[in-house]
Design a protein around this motif. Sequence first.
Motif, PDB file in Angstrom:
ATOM      1  N   ASN A 176      37.868  47.401  36.931  1.00 58.23           N
ATOM      2  CA  ASN A 176      37.773  46.563  37.855  1.00 58.23           C
ATOM      3  C   ASN A 176      39.204  46.368  38.615  1.00 58.23           C
ATOM      4  O   ASN A 176      40.431  46.604  38.042  1.00 58.23           O
ATOM      5  CB  ASN A 176      37.562  45.173  37.381  1.00 58.23           C
ATOM      6  N   LYS A 177      39.415  46.439  40.012  1.00 58.13           N
ATOM      7  CA  LYS A 177      40.305  46.329  40.818  1.00 58.13           C
ATOM      8  C   LYS A 177      41.483  45.182  40.425  1.00 58.13           C
ATOM      9  O   LYS A 177      42.294  45.285  40.544  1.00 58.13           O
ATOM     10  CB  LYS A 177      39.947  46.504  42.339  1.00 58.13           C
ATOM     11  N   LYS A 178      40.503  43.974  40.385  1.00 63.33           N
ATOM     12  CA  LYS A 178      41.537  42.974  40.031  1.00 63.33           C
ATOM     13  C   LYS A 178      42.132  42.973  38.550  1.00 63.33           C
ATOM     14  O   LYS A 178      43.405  42.743  38.641  1.00 63.33           O
ATOM     15  CB  LYS A 178      40.446  41.920  40.274  1.00 63.33           C
ATOM     16  N   LYS A 183      43.045  45.815  37.230  1.00 59.19           N
ATOM     17  CA  LYS A 183      44.034  46.678  37.522  1.00 59.19           C
ATOM     18  C   LYS A 183      45.410  46.224  37.862  1.00 59.19           C
ATOM     19  O   LYS A 183      46.523  46.608  37.686  1.00 59.19           O
ATOM     20  CB  LYS A 183      43.553  47.700  38.219  1.00 59.19           C
TER      21      LYS A 183
END
Length: 103
Positions: A2-4, A6
């Motif tokens: 998940n980008k968040k 990361k």
Amino acid sequence: MNKKLKRYLEEIDRTEEKIAELQGHLKNVRAAQKQEEDLEIVRSIRGMKLSGRDLFALLNGLQDGTLKIREEPVSVKEEKKTETGMETSEREEKENEDLEEME
């Protein structure tokens, strides 16, 4: 991943690096403070102009806790006036004022 999540992990890494850097800086500042305090102690002791034996006695008294410092009673201080009628502290203040005027 998940980008968040990361971004949070990257933020944690950056923050831990900053903390480590600041802890190193704090350690250096504390070492500099201790060194300056030690130098001030040495300057004070040397400024006393003691003989070797007197210096040894002073340092031994400091280390073993037997050093006693006496304070002169006020009446003794009043008797120690200079020829001009001023006490030592008054004379020093006058000398400091004279120096300031010269600057």
